[in-house]
Design a protein around this motif. Structure first.
Motif, PDB file in Angstrom:
ATOM      1  N   UNK A 491       0.841  -1.154   0.281  1.00 33.23           N
ATOM      2  CA  UNK A 491      -0.184   0.019  -0.089  1.00 33.23           C
ATOM      3  C   UNK A 491       0.728   1.685   0.541  1.00 33.23           C
ATOM      4  N   UNK A 492       0.698   1.706  -0.474  1.00 31.06           N
ATOM      5  CA  UNK A 492       1.263   3.612  -0.726  1.00 31.06           C
ATOM      6  C   UNK A 492       0.244   4.123  -0.491  1.00 31.06           C
ATOM      7  N   UNK A 493       1.139   5.306  -0.141  1.00 25.62           N
ATOM      8  CA  UNK A 493       0.494   7.104   1.006  1.00 25.62           C
ATOM      9  C   UNK A 493       1.310   7.722   0.054  1.00 25.62           C
ATOM     10  N   UNK A 494       0.406   8.432  -1.008  1.00 26.60           N
ATOM     11  CA  UNK A 494       0.924   9.420  -1.803  1.00 26.60           C
ATOM     12  C   UNK A 494       0.554  10.343  -1.019  1.00 26.60           C
ATOM     13  N   UNK A 495       1.994  11.891  -1.440  1.00 26.44           N
ATOM     14  CA  UNK A 495       1.590  12.637  -0.942  1.00 26.44           C
ATOM     15  C   UNK A 495       2.691  13.155  -1.938  1.00 26.44           C
ATOM     16  N   UNK A 496       2.057  14.378  -2.576  1.00 22.70           N
ATOM     17  CA  UNK A 496       1.727  15.494  -3.939  1.00 22.70           C
ATOM     18  C   UNK A 496       2.950  14.132  -5.139  1.00 22.70           C
ATOM     19  N   UNK A 497       2.388  13.029  -5.361  1.00 23.25           N
ATOM     20  CA  UNK A 497       3.173  12.403  -6.429  1.00 23.25           C
ATOM     21  C   UNK A 497       2.113  11.550  -6.942  1.00 23.25           C
ATOM     22  N   UNK A 498       1.413  11.766  -8.173  1.00 26.96           N
ATOM     23  CA  UNK A 498       0.198  10.737  -8.574  1.00 26.96           C
ATOM     24  C   UNK A 498       1.166   9.811  -9.884  1.00 26.96           C
ATOM     25  N   UNK A 499       1.990   9.484 -10.181  1.00 29.40           N
ATOM     26  CA  UNK A 499       2.470   8.901 -10.726  1.00 29.40           C
ATOM     27  C   UNK A 499       3.043   7.698 -10.797  1.00 29.40           C
ATOM     28  N   UNK A 500       3.075   6.499 -11.719  1.00 26.77           N
ATOM     29  CA  UNK A 500       3.110   5.899 -11.481  1.00 26.77           C
ATOM     30  C   UNK A 500       4.836   5.376 -10.117  1.00 26.77           C
ATOM     31  N   UNK A 501       3.983   4.166  -9.306  1.00 24.60           N
ATOM     32  CA  UNK A 501       5.216   3.528  -8.876  1.00 24.60           C
ATOM     33  C   UNK A 501       5.779   2.690  -9.010  1.00 24.60           C
ATOM     34  N   UNK A 502       6.788   2.476  -9.073  1.00 24.19           N
ATOM     35  CA  UNK A 502       7.652   1.204  -9.313  1.00 24.19           C
ATOM     36  C   UNK A 502       8.969   1.257  -8.145  1.00 24.19           C
ATOM     37  N   UNK A 503       8.714  -0.497  -8.284  1.00 20.37           N
ATOM     38  CA  UNK A 503       9.007  -1.387  -6.664  1.00 20.37           C
ATOM     39  C   UNK A 503      10.696  -2.627  -8.021  1.00 20.37           C
ATOM     40  N   UNK A 504      10.818  -2.719  -8.970  1.00 22.43           N
ATOM     41  CA  UNK A 504      11.712  -2.831  -9.535  1.00 22.43           C
ATOM     42  C   UNK A 504      11.593  -4.203 -10.020  1.00 22.43           C
ATOM     43  N   UNK A 505      12.348  -5.089 -10.522  1.00 23.46           N
ATOM     44  CA  UNK A 505      11.954  -5.933 -11.562  1.00 23.46           C
ATOM     45  C   UNK A 505      12.688  -6.817 -11.073  1.00 23.46           C
ATOM     46  N   UNK A 506      13.548  -7.730 -11.443  1.00 21.96           N
ATOM     47  CA  UNK A 506      14.131  -9.012 -10.388  1.00 21.96           C
ATOM     48  C   UNK A 506      14.585  -9.150  -9.276  1.00 21.96           C
ATOM     49  N   UNK A 507      14.611  -7.582  -8.438  1.00 17.90           N
ATOM     50  CA  UNK A 507      15.369  -6.848  -7.662  1.00 17.90           C
ATOM     51  C   UNK A 507      14.079  -6.710  -6.742  1.00 17.90           C
ATOM     52  N   UNK A 508      12.885  -7.118  -7.190  1.00 21.70           N
ATOM     53  CA  UNK A 508      11.796  -6.458  -6.101  1.00 21.70           C
ATOM     54  C   UNK A 508      11.271  -6.504  -4.837  1.00 21.70           C
ATOM     55  N   UNK A 509      11.775  -7.123  -4.721  1.00 19.43           N
ATOM     56  CA  UNK A 509      11.765  -7.878  -3.093  1.00 19.43           C
ATOM     57  C   UNK A 509      13.091  -8.310  -2.334  1.00 19.43           C
ATOM     58  N   UNK A 510      13.619  -6.884  -1.490  1.00 19.69           N
ATOM     59  CA  UNK A 510      14.556  -6.386  -1.041  1.00 19.69           C
ATOM     60  C   UNK A 510      15.044  -7.006   0.191  1.00 19.69           C
ATOM     61  N   UNK A 511      16.448  -7.724   0.438  1.00 17.52           N
ATOM     62  CA  UNK A 511      17.056  -8.395   1.572  1.00 17.52           C
ATOM     63  C   UNK A 511      16.208  -9.794   1.443  1.00 17.52           C
ATOM     64  N   UNK A 512      15.653 -10.083   0.969  1.00 15.54           N
ATOM     65  CA  UNK A 512      14.653 -11.561   0.357  1.00 15.54           C
ATOM     66  C   UNK A 512      15.773 -12.747   0.874  1.00 15.54           C
TER      67      UNK A 512
END
Length: 586
Positions: A491-512
């Motif tokens: 879940x994202x909380x937006x504040x003055x940001x309406x664009x696309x929120x990208x969280x990575x591709x193969x590295x999307x899960x950080x420190x898994x």
């Protein structure tokens, strides 16, 4: 002559020379940017992934920076630092002595003739011998004693000292026969598809029948052996091999090679030296103790061979030029034969962090493993300023190269002063040979407060409540077993940001943990599209995932990389159940 280098995993769309012509900056479609020396074309620095594709580059007259113009209309300065270190990475210098410190190294000079086994020069270990390959047929042999199971390092210093020698070092029996290291039996055959492979990169190994392959398996191709690190993550990708990024690591002292399209490759299983595997219709490869280039690329073209003596007795170390070259001048070398000194160093990325109140920034830890140490490394971050927390301790898993922590700031935090910054301590600890080895990594530098975040992320339970346990005052705990897939919600909380929120591709899960990854990412990766604030995502544990608990998080590429608070993922032991979904109850 034309020099070429494999530079980026996608096409280069912009490049620029510095004003003095000594530096080259390249930018690619995948938003990567790299700095190179000219004319050597040695990679000096990889800049952080850019917010958008860099369309134009321009050098300043002083040679201190490049101006990057991006497709989204933004401009930025990419700095060129003295000696070109990574600006946010500092390699720790070990302050404790190596586990098997060698202080009585005997320096010797080569004594000719020593080209035949019967002429081998006798040496007492530990020793450093300075010699030279004086002609095309020259081979230098040295005789030494070793006990069964004794672990020795044979290291060459030649290219690093300006020698023309492209060294190869081998271990032989006294009669000149090679000492076998391992027997590899092919269990599945394959070949390179789509395109060939260069001799450096660890990414995008396109292989026929890849769905029959598993992580951590050994892949043999034309004498080179690597290990599979991560599955292909989409329709236009291939395997990553160890260490998962950067230049690839070879196994069993083999040398990285270029591989042609359609070249045969095999999944192989290792057997002890001298084994005679039951024939299965596929090849058997016998590898001896020999090395051309350091398998971990730490010493460039110089040789590094880790040798374990199979029995008590005499052995020969043979030094030669892998191309068969030699000469009266500038083919010198220094050969060191000594007890192995396993150790590690850790670099800290993300120093001098700017943390937004109520959000987090990543701190990365990258291990350099030395002379065969492959065990876990614990990272502690102590004495953080008031109002800041971190997800440390984190662990660089056995056999892996990195871990990521999150530095989080409370909403009402006050910027720390210099004394508070200097009180922070980062410590790396491992147990090597039954002894604790501790390296002090310094502080995190100047911890600063950034502007309020435009985007914050939170990881919440997905559609399957049995896979998670929520705690009122502790991070949520997710549970998974090898071979399973679970869901979660971001879940994202937006504040003055309406664009696309990208969280990575193969590295999307950080420190898994190794073998666990964010699944079903498609071509665009994990993202929340414009006008939305939530996205369900899926986590899969491969069959090789090991039981244990580990914190993981997500990071938005928007707003300079805001990181979520970590949650806990516990990999439970595998069950014998097949054909049905196993219980996730811990």
């Amino acid at each position: 002559a034309v020099d070429s280098r494999f530079a980026h995993e996608s096409p280069i769309n912009a490049f620029s020379l510095s004003a003095d012509g000594k530096l080259l900056l390249t930018a690619a479609i995948d938003r990567t940017a790299k700095l190179w020396s000219v004319p050597e074309l040695v990679e000096l620095h990889a800049y952080p992934t850019q917010p958008d594709v860099v369309a134009a580059l321009w050098p300043d007259a002083a040679g201190r920076e490049f101006i990057a113009g991006r497709m989204n209309g933004s401009l930025d300065k990419l700095a060129v630092l003295d000696s070109h270190p990574r600006p946010d990475v500092e390699l720790a210098t070990a302050k404790s002595a190596p586990v098997a410190s060698v202080t009585n190294l005997v320096e010797l000079a080569e004594q000719e003739p020593n080209s035949q086994p019967g002429e081998a020069q006798a040496i007492q270990l530990p020793a450093e011998i300075k010699g030279a390959i004086n002609g095309a047929d020259d081979r230098d042999l040295y005789r030494f004693q070793a006990r069964a199971g004794e672990e020795l390092t044979l290291a060459i210093n030649a290219a690093r000292s300006g020698s023309k020698l492209d060294s190869r070092v081998e271990v032989l029996f006294p009669d000149g026969r090679p000492v076998e290291q391992v027997v590899l039996q092919a269990v599945r055959d394959s070949w390179f598809t789509f395109r060939g492979k260069d001799s450096d990169t660890s990414d995008d190994f396109r292989l026929q029948n890849w769905t029959e392959m598993e992580l951590n398996e050994y892949l043999y191709a034309n004498g080179e052996v690597v290990r599979l690190w991560l599955y292909p993550r989409g329709p236009d990708s291939g395997f990553k091999v160890y260490p998962g990024e950067g230049k690839r690591q070879t196994e069993f002292s083999t040398t990285a090679l270029t591989h042609a399209l359609n070249e045969p490759a095999y999944i192989v299983q290792p057997h002890p030296a001298g084994s005679e595997p039951v024939p299965n219709g596929l090849p058997v490869f016998r590898l001896n103790y020999e090395n051309d280039d350091d398998p971990s690329h730490q010493w460039g073209a110089d040789s590094l061979l880790l040798f374990t003596a199979p029995r008590d007795g005499e052995y020969l170390a043979r030094v030669s030029d892998v191309r068969g070259f030699g000469g009266e001048t500038n083919y010198h070398y220094a050969l060191t034969v000594r007890p192995r000194q396993p150790d590690f160093a850790v670099s800290v990325g993300g120093k001098n962090p700017k943390v937004s109140p109520g959000s987090g920034r990543e701190i990365t830890f990258a291990a350099t493993r030395i002379e065969g140490y492959e065990g876990p490394i614990r990272i502690d971050v102590e004495n953080l300023p008031a109002g800041f927390t971190s997800s440390a301790p984190v662990e660089i898993e056995a056999g892996q190269r990195s871990a990521i922590a999150v530095l989080h700031a409370y909403r009402e935090v006050i910027a720390p002063d210099q004394a508070a910054d200097e009180a922070v301590r980062v410590i790396a600890t491992a147990v090597i040979g039954g002894r604790e080895v501790r390296h002090e990594l310094g502080s995190l530098g100047d911890i600063q407060l950034a502007a309020p975040p435009k985007v914050t992320l939170a990881i919440l339970p997905g559609s399957d409540p049995s896979a998670v346990r929520e705690n009122s005052d502790q991070p949520a705990e997710f549970f998974i077993r090898p071979g399973q897939t679970i869901s979660a919600l971001v879940r994202a909380t937006r504040s003055d940001f309406e664009g696309r929120i990208e969280m990575g591709t193969a590295d999307a899960g950080r420190n898994l943990p190794h073998g666990v990854f964010v699944d079903n990412i498609g071509l665009n990766g994990l993202l929340i599209v414009e006008g939305h604030t939530e996205r369900e995502f899926f986590i899969t544990a491969s069959p090789v995932a090991q039981p244990g608990r580990r914190k993981f998080h997500l990071r938005a590429t928007a707003d300079d990389g805001q990181a979520s608070l970590p949650v806990i993922l516990e990999v439970l032991p595998a069950t014998a159940a097949t054909g049905r979904r196993a219980s996730l109850e811990p």
